[in-house]
Structures are given as C-alpha cells and as structure tokens.
Design a protein around this motif. Structure first.
Motif, PDB file in Angstrom:
ATOM      1  N   ASP A  20      34.748  45.408  41.072  1.00  0.00           N
ATOM      2  CA  ASP A  20      34.164  44.694  42.327  1.00  0.00           C
ATOM      3  C   ASP A  20      34.485  43.287  42.261  1.00  0.00           C
ATOM      4  O   ASP A  20      33.516  42.565  42.662  1.00  0.00           O
ATOM      5  N   LEU A  21      35.707  43.226  42.357  1.00  0.00           N
ATOM      6  CA  LEU A  21      36.235  41.651  42.674  1.00  0.00           C
ATOM      7  C   LEU A  21      36.629  41.394  44.021  1.00  0.00           C
ATOM      8  O   LEU A  21      36.973  42.430  44.857  1.00  0.00           O
ATOM      9  N   SER A  22      36.305  40.169  44.448  1.00  0.00           N
ATOM     10  CA  SER A  22      36.750  39.994  45.845  1.00  0.00           C
ATOM     11  C   SER A  22      38.252  39.962  45.913  1.00  0.00           C
ATOM     12  O   SER A  22      39.038  39.915  45.033  1.00  0.00           O
ATOM     13  N   ALA A  23      38.713  39.736  47.245  1.00  0.00           N
ATOM     14  CA  ALA A  23      40.080  39.675  47.578  1.00  0.00           C
ATOM     15  C   ALA A  23      40.669  38.593  46.836  1.00  0.00           C
ATOM     16  O   ALA A  23      41.816  38.899  46.168  1.00  0.00           O
ATOM     17  N   GLU A  24      40.308  37.388  47.095  1.00  0.00           N
ATOM     18  CA  GLU A  24      40.830  36.229  46.370  1.00  0.00           C
ATOM     19  C   GLU A  24      40.967  36.338  44.862  1.00  0.00           C
ATOM     20  O   GLU A  24      41.673  35.908  44.180  1.00  0.00           O
ATOM     21  N   GLU A  25      39.627  37.108  44.288  1.00  0.00           N
ATOM     22  CA  GLU A  25      39.765  37.218  42.670  1.00  0.00           C
ATOM     23  C   GLU A  25      40.772  38.034  42.371  1.00  0.00           C
ATOM     24  O   GLU A  25      41.513  38.270  41.238  1.00  0.00           O
ATOM     25  N   ILE A  26      41.106  39.141  42.898  1.00  0.00           N
ATOM     26  CA  ILE A  26      42.162  40.225  42.701  1.00  0.00           C
ATOM     27  C   ILE A  26      43.612  39.136  42.707  1.00  0.00           C
ATOM     28  O   ILE A  26      44.449  39.701  41.989  1.00  0.00           O
ATOM     29  N   TYR A  27      43.707  38.553  43.840  1.00  0.00           N
ATOM     30  CA  TYR A  27      45.118  37.743  44.010  1.00  0.00           C
ATOM     31  C   TYR A  27      45.386  36.889  42.644  1.00  0.00           C
ATOM     32  O   TYR A  27      46.325  36.941  42.070  1.00  0.00           O
ATOM     33  N   LYS A  67      46.731  42.438  50.352  1.00  0.00           N
ATOM     34  CA  LYS A  67      48.024  42.582  50.657  1.00  0.00           C
ATOM     35  C   LYS A  67      49.038  43.208  49.351  1.00  0.00           C
ATOM     36  O   LYS A  67      49.274  42.314  48.394  1.00  0.00           O
ATOM     37  N   LEU A  68      49.505  44.420  49.256  1.00  0.00           N
ATOM     38  CA  LEU A  68      50.112  45.061  48.114  1.00  0.00           C
ATOM     39  C   LEU A  68      51.335  44.301  47.871  1.00  0.00           C
ATOM     40  O   LEU A  68      51.888  44.142  46.774  1.00  0.00           O
ATOM     41  N   SER A  69      52.167  43.925  49.247  1.00  0.00           N
ATOM     42  CA  SER A  69      53.215  43.254  49.106  1.00  0.00           C
ATOM     43  C   SER A  69      53.149  41.926  48.098  1.00  0.00           C
ATOM     44  O   SER A  69      54.137  41.488  47.436  1.00  0.00           O
ATOM     45  N   ARG A  70      52.085  41.344  48.563  1.00  0.00           N
ATOM     46  CA  ARG A  70      51.936  40.109  47.771  1.00  0.00           C
ATOM     47  C   ARG A  70      51.846  40.118  46.282  1.00  0.00           C
ATOM     48  O   ARG A  70      52.142  39.423  45.420  1.00  0.00           O
ATOM     49  N   ILE A  71      50.883  41.137  45.959  1.00  0.00           N
ATOM     50  CA  ILE A  71      50.682  41.540  44.404  1.00  0.00           C
ATOM     51  C   ILE A  71      51.977  41.785  43.766  1.00  0.00           C
ATOM     52  O   ILE A  71      52.308  41.294  42.685  1.00  0.00           O
ATOM     53  N   PHE A  72      52.746  42.631  44.700  1.00  0.00           N
ATOM     54  CA  PHE A  72      54.001  43.166  43.844  1.00  0.00           C
ATOM     55  C   PHE A  72      54.924  41.723  43.477  1.00  0.00           C
ATOM     56  O   PHE A  72      55.735  41.746  42.564  1.00  0.00           O
ATOM     57  N   SER A  73      54.909  41.010  44.679  1.00  0.00           N
ATOM     58  CA  SER A  73      55.805  39.982  44.539  1.00  0.00           C
ATOM     59  C   SER A  73      55.443  38.874  43.421  1.00  0.00           C
ATOM     60  O   SER A  73      56.441  38.249  42.569  1.00  0.00           O
ATOM     61  N   LEU A  88      48.200  37.291  39.748  1.00  0.00           N
ATOM     62  CA  LEU A  88      49.071  36.000  39.579  1.00  0.00           C
ATOM     63  C   LEU A  88      48.901  35.687  38.103  1.00  0.00           C
ATOM     64  O   LEU A  88      50.107  35.310  37.519  1.00  0.00           O
ATOM     65  N   GLN A  89      47.722  35.499  37.399  1.00  0.00           N
ATOM     66  CA  GLN A  89      47.784  35.289  36.073  1.00  0.00           C
ATOM     67  C   GLN A  89      48.507  36.434  35.274  1.00  0.00           C
ATOM     68  O   GLN A  89      49.028  35.976  34.110  1.00  0.00           O
ATOM     69  N   GLU A  90      48.147  37.809  35.592  1.00  0.00           N
ATOM     70  CA  GLU A  90      48.639  38.675  34.723  1.00  0.00           C
ATOM     71  C   GLU A  90      50.211  38.567  34.576  1.00  0.00           C
ATOM     72  O   GLU A  90      50.934  39.094  33.856  1.00  0.00           O
ATOM     73  N   SER A  91      51.025  38.066  35.876  1.00  0.00           N
ATOM     74  CA  SER A  91      52.175  38.342  35.945  1.00  0.00           C
ATOM     75  C   SER A  91      52.961  37.546  35.083  1.00  0.00           C
ATOM     76  O   SER A  91      54.192  37.421  34.913  1.00  0.00           O
ATOM     77  N   MET A  92      51.998  36.458  34.533  1.00  0.00           N
ATOM     78  CA  MET A  92      52.687  35.308  33.690  1.00  0.00           C
ATOM     79  C   MET A  92      52.357  35.633  32.287  1.00  0.00           C
ATOM     80  O   MET A  92      53.081  34.822  31.307  1.00  0.00           O
ATOM     81  N   ARG A  93      51.731  36.627  31.762  1.00  0.00           N
ATOM     82  CA  ARG A  93      51.459  36.722  30.501  1.00  0.00           C
ATOM     83  C   ARG A  93      52.488  37.870  30.008  1.00  0.00           C
ATOM     84  O   ARG A  93      53.020  38.650  30.684  1.00  0.00           O
ATOM     85  N   PRO A  94      52.883  37.708  28.652  1.00  0.00           N
ATOM     86  CA  PRO A  94      53.889  38.389  28.096  1.00  0.00           C
ATOM     87  C   PRO A  94      53.392  39.826  27.843  1.00  0.00           C
ATOM     88  O   PRO A  94      52.238  39.978  27.658  1.00  0.00           O
ATOM     89  N   VAL A  95      54.248  40.931  27.781  1.00  0.00           N
ATOM     90  CA  VAL A  95      54.017  42.153  27.579  1.00  0.00           C
ATOM     91  C   VAL A  95      55.310  42.816  26.508  1.00  0.00           C
ATOM     92  O   VAL A  95      56.304  42.197  26.843  1.00  0.00           O
ATOM     93  N   LYS A  96      55.042  43.827  26.050  1.00  0.00           N
ATOM     94  CA  LYS A  96      56.232  44.187  25.166  1.00  0.00           C
ATOM     95  C   LYS A  96      57.178  44.731  26.000  1.00  0.00           C
ATOM     96  O   LYS A  96      58.370  44.504  25.950  1.00  0.00           O
ATOM     97  N   ASN A  97      56.980  45.921  26.582  1.00  0.00           N
ATOM     98  CA  ASN A  97      58.152  46.515  27.688  1.00  0.00           C
ATOM     99  C   ASN A  97      57.678  47.159  29.030  1.00  0.00           C
ATOM    100  O   ASN A  97      58.288  47.547  29.668  1.00  0.00           O
ATOM    101  N   CYS A  98      56.162  47.309  28.967  1.00  0.00           N
ATOM    102  CA  CYS A  98      55.601  47.985  30.235  1.00  0.00           C
ATOM    103  C   CYS A  98      54.328  47.057  30.389  1.00  0.00           C
ATOM    104  O   CYS A  98      53.482  47.259  29.610  1.00  0.00           O
ATOM    105  N   PHE A  99      54.009  46.845  31.873  1.00  0.00           N
ATOM    106  CA  PHE A  99      52.881  46.343  32.448  1.00  0.00           C
ATOM    107  C   PHE A  99      52.438  47.573  33.291  1.00  0.00           C
ATOM    108  O   PHE A  99      53.020  47.776  34.311  1.00  0.00           O
ATOM    109  N   LEU A 100      51.088  48.159  33.210  1.00  0.00           N
ATOM    110  CA  LEU A 100      50.657  48.923  34.060  1.00  0.00           C
ATOM    111  C   LEU A 100      49.421  48.514  35.006  1.00  0.00           C
ATOM    112  O   LEU A 100      48.483  47.911  34.187  1.00  0.00           O
TER     113      LEU A 100
END
Length: 298
Positions: free
Chosen positions: A97-104, A141-147, A108-120
């Motif tokens: 139950d996050l707000s739109a800004e919280e999801i963004y 916007k999903l395009s923003r999340i993907f980017s 954004l934070q998850e995209s900068m965290r290290p991962v072994k070989n797959c992020f789901l």
C-alpha cells in the motif's frame, strides 16, 4: 530487438485452479571479540550482496477518498510469492500500500543496490495502459520504473518484472484469431524505456483487464504453482514464461454473470540478449543441459 508474444483486474470467480571491564586482558579480549563480530557481520553482508533479490509491491487497500476499489486477494499473492521465491534462494521484500511517490523512490533505491545475477520485481495494483496506481490513486508510469535500471550497477544483470494489473477495460472471450489481422496499435516507442537484459511479463495484453479473486490473482498464483512443479524452476526464462502463458490461457476461465467464460492471456516482452536461468537449483549447470532442457527453439 523487441519480441512481444501474445499468448492469449477484474474481481471474479475462477476455476482449475510472508558492563565489561576496560583494563588488562579483559579489554584485549573484548577488542578481539568485537573484531570477530565485525568480521562475521561483514561476511554476512557480503553474502547478502551475492544473492538474487525480489521486491514485491502490492496495493490492496487504497487511501480514503480514492475511488479505486480494494483488491482482496493481493495479500494472498504476496505471501505465496514470498514463500515460493524465498525457497528458491531469493532475498524477498514485500512493500504494501505505497503511494505513487513511494513506489518511485523504492525502485530508484533498488536499482542502485547490488545483486548476484537477477533482480525480480512484482507490481500488483489497479492499472491502465502503461501504468499502475499507488495507494493514493496517482499513476505510476512503468516506463519510468524500467528506466531506473538502465545503469552500471544493473548492467549485464537479468531484470524481470511481473505486472499484475489491468491495461484497459476490455474482456477476452478467448476466440482464436489470426495475429496478422490484429489492428490494435502497438507502438514500439512505449518499450524503449525497457533496458537491455530485461524481461517484462504482463498479466494481460494492452487494452484488456486482468482478473483478481479473493484467493489471489490467476497470473501470480499460477506463476508460483509452476515454479513448484517438477523441474520447471530449471527452465530458461523464456520457456518458463511460455509455460506460464499456456497454463493461464488454457486452465483459467471466469465464471458468473457477465464475466462468465472470459479468459486471460498474458503478454511477454523481452530484451534479453542471452539465456537466463534465474530460478535454477544450486549446482545445476545449464550449459550441461540438452537443447530441449535449456529451452532453445528448434
């Protein structure tokens, strides 16, 4: 190259279906103990960096005043996904139950965290074409999340997104048609934000609704069931998603009222540049598998 496969959220029924001294030897022993703890803690942190990660964003209850209806069953999906993915070696986090800004901000934070070989990532909410809705009713916007994941940290890592949300208001009657005669517009430009080595699986094609039941969504529940059956977890991702599409398309049918007989047909988009085995058992060598096992197309 883009490959879009149509293997043809609505609440309905469906079937077929988580104080020491500071002097002398005591001080020396305490220093040694702390050094050991620090080393062990550092090793644990390094181990966590060397794992695959899964982030589940689930919106079940919307804020007061938001006209979007509650989504009973969303929490059931989240729990089953957490249990299934944890058993497959993923470090799983659930955000509800996050707000739109919280999801963004989260992605954004998850995209900068290290991962072994797959992020789901799993995003589950009400939605429309190109977006889902936060608990505050605002579009994400999903395009923003993907980017966000088009960066050096995620370079050459497999990124997989599962989207459980409506992409319109259409209902699928399950009629077989010649895809060459499908006149729906499908602009490639809307997919340009999807980074390389990324796959996106939508519960439904553009323009159609996705089904939700109090016991969970047919799309995500089937995904978990599939991973628990036989050797499916060892399949190459593209073949795994093909099986998921087949199971949803041929094993699900809505019942009751105007929705009776309606179907759901997932939609797969991939920009993967190599074969990916994100759920394979430890010790299984994909390169030693036969072409059929690895899911190569003949």
């Amino acid at each position: 190259m883009f490959v879009i496969v149509f293997v043809d959220e609505i609440n309905t029924g469906w079937n077929s279906f988580n104080s020491l001294g500071t002097t002398g030897s005591s001080f020396t022993k305490e220093q040694e103990r702390r050094k050991k703890q620090k080393k062990e803690k550092g090793g644990l942190m390094d181990h966590r960096r060397d794992t695959n990660r899964a982030v589940l964003v689930s919106v079940e209850q919307f804020d007061p005043g938001v006209v979007l209806r509650r989504r009973p069953g969303a929490s059931k999906d989240a729990k089953k996904l957490h249990r299934t993915l944890s058993q497959l070696g993923f470090k799983v986090e659930i955000h509800s139950d996050l707000s739109a800004e919280e999801i963004y901000q989260l992605f954004l934070q998850e995209s900068m965290r290290p991962v072994k070989n797959c992020f789901l990532a799993v995003l589950s909410s009400h939605g429309d074409q190109g977006c889902i809705f936060g608990a505050d009713g605002k579009a994400v916007k999903l395009s923003r999340i993907f980017s966000y994941f088009d960066n050096e940290c995620m370079k050459k890592k497999a990124k997989v997104f599962l989207i459980q949300a409506c992409r319109g208001t259409g209902l699928d009657d399950g009629v077989e048609v010649d895809s060459a005669n499908d006149t729906r517009e499908c602009s490639v430009s809307q997919y340009l934000s999807v980074p390389m080595d990324t796959a996106v699986m939508y519960a439904t094609p553009p323009g159609y609704g996705a089904f939700m039941h109090p016991l969970g969504s047919v799309f995500l529940q089937t995904f978990c069931t599939l991973l628990r059956q036989g050797d499916n977890r060892n399949l190459e991702l593209t073949r795994l998603m093909t099986r998921l599409s087949h199971m949803v398309a041929y094993s699900f049918q809505a019942r009751g009222g105007a929705l009776g007989g309606k179907k759901e047909m997932p939609c797969f988009l991939t920009r993967l540049t190599r074969e990916v085995f994100p759920f394979a058992e430890p010790g299984v060598d994909p390169s030693a598998m036969s072409p059929c096992q690895r899911g190569l197309l003949s």
